[in-house]
Design a protein around this motif. Sequence first.
Motif, short mmCIF file in Angstrom:
data_model
loop_
_atom_site.label_atom_id
_atom_site.label_comp_id
_atom_site.label_asym_id
_atom_site.label_seq_id
_atom_site.Cartn_x
_atom_site.Cartn_y
_atom_site.Cartn_z
N GLN A 199 2.14 -32.84 24.65
CA GLN A 199 2.96 -31.58 24.43
C GLN A 199 2.05 -30.11 24.64
O GLN A 199 2.31 -29.24 25.43
CB GLN A 199 3.08 -30.94 22.62
N GLN A 235 15.25 -34.20 27.48
CA GLN A 235 14.19 -33.76 26.17
C GLN A 235 13.03 -33.11 26.62
O GLN A 235 12.35 -32.67 25.24
CB GLN A 235 14.26 -35.32 25.19
N THR A 247 11.66 -29.87 24.41
CA THR A 247 10.49 -29.76 24.01
C THR A 247 9.88 -28.56 24.74
O THR A 247 9.06 -27.53 23.89
CB THR A 247 9.90 -31.09 24.57
#
Length: 486
Positions: free
Chosen positions: A250, A282, A286
Amino acid sequence: MSKTVDDVVESGGIEVIIQNESEKTAPRCPHGPALLFEKTGHGEENGRRFYACSACRDRKDCNFFQWADEKISEARMLAREEQNRSKKPLFTHQQYCSRFLEFASLPLEQRRFCVDCQLLILPGEWTNHTKHKALSEDVTVQRLKKPSLLLSPLDNKKSNAQYLFAERSCHFLLDTLCTLGFRKLLCVGTPRLHEVIKMRNLEGKSPVMRSLLLDIDHRYCQFYGQDEFCRYNMFNHHFFDDEEAVKFFQGFLLEEGGEKLVMITDPPFGGLVKPLANSFSQISMTWKHLNKVSDASAEMPMIWIFPYFFESRILECFPSFSMLDYQVDYDNHPLYKHGKTGRKQSPVRLFTNLSPKDIILPEAEGYRFCSICERCVSAGNKHCPKCDTCPSKDGREWRHCDECERCVKPSWRHCSSCGRCALPDHPCGQRQTGCFKCGSQKHKLRGCPKKHNKRMLVSDDHGAPGLSKHKAGKSRAKNKRKRRAT
Ligand code: SAH
Ligand code: ZN
Ligand code: ZN
Ligand code: ZN
Ligand code: ZN
């Protein structure tokens, strides 16, 4: 365990069921949450669902199988957990990293790489490997920077053969992305690219690019820190080191200071398109969330490298993508290597949501810009005014068939009894009104229960022309041009 995936597949077709939220309830094999499949044959087990390993096509690698409605005994549960633990790599990523530091500080004559174990070994461990084959050459600092050359490419035919990009394909990709302003690369299953980025940064000839490698191959933990490698399964979006790895992932997706990010992936070609697309969506979601991208239709920039005959299936999942003509070359692929005796045409292409007109393909390799299509095409790909496109998919010059009202491969001839173009030696006689795969008159190929049989790819030359028409409704208008050409 009596049944395996192969047994089930033998007796009919199967389809993968994507179900995001319930992923957490899926049973786990050593490769993370299993995928849910449904039998689609006409037999008594039609519609029955089962879980199987997401990553391994070969039961020798992972034979995980469970009917979705099956009750699992406590004992079997424990045995499974034990099995999952035993399949973990020897060391944790952190341990691998400290081993690397220790290894790199050793004098050259004490650095050994065990070929059998594919492991950098420390002096205290030598005795465990005396019967093993050690690398005969020195493990220099230079070699440690190119792990893809040190490690033997995985060559499991069914699930994860490792085909490494040829040097020129690496540099073409990186030069192109650099020109487009990208400074961060999320490398999913592209270890060679990650390595070349680092080398280029050291050489200092081009702007610095940062890279994070996501790959299932744990051998890379030996060479790369947790900030540049996460062990990841791209078929179920699973991070093997859970929260810790997700944190680095992330952090990398966050575009601080306007550093633009692009994902580039080269999945194993036997892989299922739907689960891959689901994982990439996905990742994209994100990215949107972290960077507070509010435009609902915005997507993270992506390049998905895959053979051209998957075009319809990829566009079905990602209608915003287009396929580029660029032929990706590999060093160690027996078929697509660009050899001394002349170039074997590679069937591997780039699928991307970047604008095709911005991607300039190398003139030196014969590519040219088609001003009508507004994209670069291969030398043999001549614009067809009737189809209003540059129709070739395989790089050869295609020919327009007036009866079929589309361009076809040069090797195809129009067959009047079949009413369509086909290879001269195609099974002729019965007019092909029904299914191209199984011959049934009850359905077309798109509805064929055997279509995805064996979880393998439908190949090109013998594939049905109807396949590419099987399209996501939404993208119809946008892809009309393309569809008519396939
Ligand atoms: N052309 C690339 C390598 C592609 S080979 C390059 O030169 O960098 C496919 C890669 O995907 C391999 O590195 C393999 O380890 C990885 N891979 C295979 N199965 C995977 C999975 N389930 N999840 C993540 N990576 C996987
Ligand atoms: Zn598994
Ligand atoms: Zn060994
Ligand atoms: Zn045409
Ligand atoms: Zn024809």
